[in-house]
Design a protein around this motif. Sequence first.
Motif, PDB file in Angstrom:
ATOM      1  N   ALA A  94       0.749  -1.192   0.021  1.00  0.00           N
ATOM      2  CA  ALA A  94       0.121   0.014  -0.104  1.00  0.00           C
ATOM      3  C   ALA A  94       0.892   1.332   0.008  1.00  0.00           C
ATOM      4  CB  ALA A  94      -0.845   0.075   1.144  1.00  0.00           C
ATOM      5  N   ALA A  95       1.973   1.161   0.961  1.00  0.00           N
ATOM      6  CA  ALA A  95       2.966   2.570   0.914  1.00  0.00           C
ATOM      7  C   ALA A  95       3.516   2.560  -0.392  1.00  0.00           C
ATOM      8  CB  ALA A  95       3.826   2.114   1.981  1.00  0.00           C
ATOM      9  N   LEU A  96       3.939   1.394  -1.123  1.00  0.00           N
ATOM     10  CA  LEU A  96       4.448   1.397  -2.327  1.00  0.00           C
ATOM     11  C   LEU A  96       3.714   2.176  -3.373  1.00  0.00           C
ATOM     12  CD1 LEU A  96       6.717  -1.819  -2.685  1.00  0.00           C
ATOM     13  CD2 LEU A  96       7.319   0.405  -3.177  1.00  0.00           C
ATOM     14  N   GLU A  97       2.448   1.631  -3.608  1.00  0.00           N
ATOM     15  CA  GLU A  97       1.444   2.264  -4.265  1.00  0.00           C
ATOM     16  C   GLU A  97       1.159   3.650  -4.318  1.00  0.00           C
ATOM     17  OE1 GLU A  97      -2.191  -0.184  -3.577  1.00  0.00           O
ATOM     18  OE2 GLU A  97      -1.514  -1.501  -5.296  1.00  0.00           O
ATOM     19  N   ARG A  98       1.245   4.183  -2.983  1.00  0.00           N
ATOM     20  CA  ARG A  98       1.081   5.568  -2.760  1.00  0.00           C
ATOM     21  C   ARG A  98       2.237   6.539  -3.324  1.00  0.00           C
ATOM     22  NH1 ARG A  98      -0.921   3.896   2.114  1.00  0.00           N
ATOM     23  NH2 ARG A  98       1.212   4.039   3.180  1.00  0.00           N
ATOM     24  N   ASP A  99       3.317   5.867  -3.322  1.00  0.00           N
ATOM     25  CA  ASP A  99       4.657   6.586  -3.632  1.00  0.00           C
ATOM     26  C   ASP A  99       4.877   6.576  -5.284  1.00  0.00           C
ATOM     27  OD1 ASP A  99       5.341   7.408  -1.309  1.00  0.00           O
ATOM     28  OD2 ASP A  99       7.144   5.770  -1.004  1.00  0.00           O
ATOM     29  N   LEU A 100       4.439   5.309  -5.917  1.00  0.00           N
ATOM     30  CA  LEU A 100       4.281   5.092  -7.271  1.00  0.00           C
ATOM     31  C   LEU A 100       3.412   6.145  -8.036  1.00  0.00           C
ATOM     32  CD1 LEU A 100       4.677   1.392  -7.924  1.00  0.00           C
ATOM     33  CD2 LEU A 100       6.302   3.158  -8.374  1.00  0.00           C
ATOM     34  N   VAL A 101       2.150   6.557  -7.208  1.00  0.00           N
ATOM     35  CA  VAL A 101       1.142   7.266  -7.738  1.00  0.00           C
ATOM     36  C   VAL A 101       2.008   8.767  -7.617  1.00  0.00           C
ATOM     37  CG1 VAL A 101      -1.021   8.724  -7.094  1.00  0.00           C
ATOM     38  CG2 VAL A 101      -0.671   6.239  -7.149  1.00  0.00           C
ATOM     39  N   GLN A 102       2.801   9.184  -6.765  1.00  0.00           N
ATOM     40  CA  GLN A 102       3.295  10.542  -6.882  1.00  0.00           C
ATOM     41  C   GLN A 102       4.306  10.437  -7.709  1.00  0.00           C
ATOM     42  OE1 GLN A 102       4.452  10.881  -2.552  1.00  0.00           O
ATOM     43  NE2 GLN A 102       2.439  11.316  -1.948  1.00  0.00           N
ATOM     44  N   LEU A 103       5.193   9.299  -7.998  1.00  0.00           N
ATOM     45  CA  LEU A 103       6.119   9.420  -8.920  1.00  0.00           C
ATOM     46  C   LEU A 103       6.160   9.159 -10.263  1.00  0.00           C
ATOM     47  CD1 LEU A 103       8.628   7.470  -6.467  1.00  0.00           C
ATOM     48  CD2 LEU A 103       8.713   9.963  -6.633  1.00  0.00           C
TER      49      LEU A 103
ATOM     50  N   TYR B  53      -0.943   7.885 -16.546  1.00  0.00           N
ATOM     51  CA  TYR B  53      -1.353   6.764 -17.354  1.00  0.00           C
ATOM     52  C   TYR B  53      -0.628   5.525 -16.984  1.00  0.00           C
ATOM     53  CZ  TYR B  53       2.980   7.675 -19.886  1.00  0.00           C
ATOM     54  OH  TYR B  53       4.407   7.976 -19.991  1.00  0.00           O
ATOM     55  N   LEU B  54       0.739   5.957 -16.369  1.00  0.00           N
ATOM     56  CA  LEU B  54       1.443   4.629 -15.612  1.00  0.00           C
ATOM     57  C   LEU B  54       1.038   4.313 -14.435  1.00  0.00           C
ATOM     58  CD1 LEU B  54       5.120   5.385 -16.639  1.00  0.00           C
ATOM     59  CD2 LEU B  54       3.763   3.381 -17.443  1.00  0.00           C
ATOM     60  N   SER B  55       0.847   5.260 -13.527  1.00  0.00           N
ATOM     61  CA  SER B  55       0.448   4.666 -12.226  1.00  0.00           C
ATOM     62  C   SER B  55      -0.885   4.049 -12.084  1.00  0.00           C
ATOM     63  CB  SER B  55       0.259   6.114 -11.080  1.00  0.00           C
ATOM     64  OG  SER B  55      -0.632   6.846 -11.547  1.00  0.00           O
ATOM     65  N   ALA B  56      -1.739   4.386 -12.827  1.00  0.00           N
ATOM     66  CA  ALA B  56      -3.066   3.650 -12.993  1.00  0.00           C
ATOM     67  C   ALA B  56      -2.974   2.331 -13.500  1.00  0.00           C
ATOM     68  CB  ALA B  56      -3.935   4.349 -13.703  1.00  0.00           C
TER      69      ALA B  56
ATOM     70  N   LEU C 254       3.095  -0.446 -21.965  1.00  0.00           N
ATOM     71  CA  LEU C 254       3.444   0.391 -20.507  1.00  0.00           C
ATOM     72  C   LEU C 254       4.618  -0.254 -19.983  1.00  0.00           C
ATOM     73  CD1 LEU C 254      -0.275   0.322 -18.976  1.00  0.00           C
ATOM     74  CD2 LEU C 254       1.191   2.437 -19.939  1.00  0.00           C
ATOM     75  N   ALA C 255       4.960  -1.666 -20.028  1.00  0.00           N
ATOM     76  CA  ALA C 255       6.144  -1.955 -19.511  1.00  0.00           C
ATOM     77  C   ALA C 255       7.646  -1.305 -20.232  1.00  0.00           C
ATOM     78  CB  ALA C 255       6.188  -3.451 -19.634  1.00  0.00           C
ATOM     79  N   ALA C 256       7.266  -1.152 -21.528  1.00  0.00           N
ATOM     80  CA  ALA C 256       8.476  -0.582 -22.259  1.00  0.00           C
ATOM     81  C   ALA C 256       8.506   0.895 -21.846  1.00  0.00           C
ATOM     82  CB  ALA C 256       8.124  -0.568 -23.688  1.00  0.00           C
ATOM     83  N   ARG C 257       7.458   1.538 -21.639  1.00  0.00           N
ATOM     84  CA  ARG C 257       7.353   2.927 -21.367  1.00  0.00           C
ATOM     85  C   ARG C 257       8.208   2.947 -19.667  1.00  0.00           C
ATOM     86  NH1 ARG C 257       9.362   7.387 -21.296  1.00  0.00           N
ATOM     87  NH2 ARG C 257       8.206   9.076 -20.509  1.00  0.00           N
ATOM     88  N   LEU C 258       7.750   2.075 -18.821  1.00  0.00           N
ATOM     89  CA  LEU C 258       8.083   2.063 -17.360  1.00  0.00           C
ATOM     90  C   LEU C 258       9.795   1.712 -17.432  1.00  0.00           C
ATOM     91  CD1 LEU C 258       7.081   2.165 -14.763  1.00  0.00           C
ATOM     92  CD2 LEU C 258       6.706  -0.426 -14.736  1.00  0.00           C
ATOM     93  N   ARG C 259      10.405   1.092 -18.603  1.00  0.00           N
ATOM     94  CA  ARG C 259      11.692   0.758 -18.669  1.00  0.00           C
ATOM     95  C   ARG C 259      12.447   2.044 -19.019  1.00  0.00           C
ATOM     96  NH1 ARG C 259       9.745  -4.032 -20.784  1.00  0.00           N
ATOM     97  NH2 ARG C 259      10.387  -5.856 -19.442  1.00  0.00           N
ATOM     98  N   HIS C 260      11.707   2.962 -19.632  1.00  0.00           N
ATOM     99  CA  HIS C 260      12.338   4.005 -19.973  1.00  0.00           C
ATOM    100  C   HIS C 260      12.456   5.274 -18.570  1.00  0.00           C
ATOM    101  CE1 HIS C 260      12.590   3.959 -24.262  1.00  0.00           C
ATOM    102  NE2 HIS C 260      11.382   3.344 -24.412  1.00  0.00           N
ATOM    103  N   VAL C 261      11.565   5.081 -17.740  1.00  0.00           N
ATOM    104  CA  VAL C 261      11.632   5.800 -16.703  1.00  0.00           C
ATOM    105  C   VAL C 261      12.441   5.157 -15.494  1.00  0.00           C
ATOM    106  CG1 VAL C 261       9.799   7.429 -17.148  1.00  0.00           C
ATOM    107  CG2 VAL C 261       9.325   5.338 -16.034  1.00  0.00           C
ATOM    108  N   GLU C 262      12.782   3.809 -15.604  1.00  0.00           N
ATOM    109  CA  GLU C 262      13.323   3.091 -14.609  1.00  0.00           C
ATOM    110  C   GLU C 262      14.749   3.828 -13.802  1.00  0.00           C
ATOM    111  OE1 GLU C 262      15.131  -1.440 -14.064  1.00  0.00           O
ATOM    112  OE2 GLU C 262      14.629  -0.712 -15.955  1.00  0.00           O
ATOM    113  N   PRO C 263      15.414   4.322 -14.378  1.00  0.00           N
ATOM    114  CA  PRO C 263      16.621   4.955 -13.722  1.00  0.00           C
ATOM    115  C   PRO C 263      16.045   5.944 -12.687  1.00  0.00           C
ATOM    116  CG  PRO C 263      17.183   4.646 -15.932  1.00  0.00           C
ATOM    117  CD  PRO C 263      15.848   4.453 -15.804  1.00  0.00           C
ATOM    118  N   ARG C 264      15.221   6.799 -13.209  1.00  0.00           N
ATOM    119  CA  ARG C 264      14.729   8.076 -12.294  1.00  0.00           C
ATOM    120  C   ARG C 264      14.011   7.253 -11.330  1.00  0.00           C
ATOM    121  NH1 ARG C 264      10.070  10.368 -11.826  1.00  0.00           N
ATOM    122  NH2 ARG C 264       9.026   9.392 -13.590  1.00  0.00           N
ATOM    123  N   LEU C 265      13.001   6.365 -11.798  1.00  0.00           N
ATOM    124  CA  LEU C 265      12.201   5.952 -10.764  1.00  0.00           C
ATOM    125  C   LEU C 265      13.185   5.225  -9.422  1.00  0.00           C
ATOM    126  CD1 LEU C 265       9.233   5.252  -9.859  1.00  0.00           C
ATOM    127  CD2 LEU C 265       9.418   3.266 -11.175  1.00  0.00           C
TER     128      LEU C 265
END
Length: 161
Positions: free
Chosen positions: A40-49, A53-56, A77-88
């Motif tokens: 639940a805490a991880l979900e809250r942080d992912l929504v903020q980060l 369209y990704l967090s949903a 979406l997995a491909a897009r998530l891999r693009h933001v992986e270092p920052r995330l």
Amino acid sequence: MSRFSSFSKFAAPRRPQAVAEVLGRTDAFAALRAGVEQIAALERDLVQLLPDYLSANVEPGFIKDGTLTLFAAHSALAARLRHVEPRLLSELQLRGWPVRALAIKVRPRAVAEPPAPKQARMTPVGAAALQALSRSLAPSPLQVALAKMAARHGKPVDEKK
């Protein structure tokens, strides 16, 4: 005679209970409760980060051996998530998560039923007006479309002559 025992009418009604409350009652569920709270805490942080369209469409898994597993709804979406992986990854580390790597996997969601097609209805007077307009136009794609639309929405009202 009721099939329920006579004492059931005197029993207090049951109320809905929070999952955390139920899991907190026994020590056997302590590890499960900790895992539920972590997700639940991880979900809250992912929504903020993440962007909306990704967090949903991304669900966190557990952190195992420093690797957080993220589940994307589909491969794009997995491909897009891999693009933001270092920052995330760096943002999660700054927030105190013990994460050294991200594992991104695809977990398809059940396909939602498409919305029902529109069933717009026109009044007979409106259909008659479209029919009259289509008759007044020269032969053209617009004239044909208006005639089809008027026919689809009912019988035209007889015009007064």
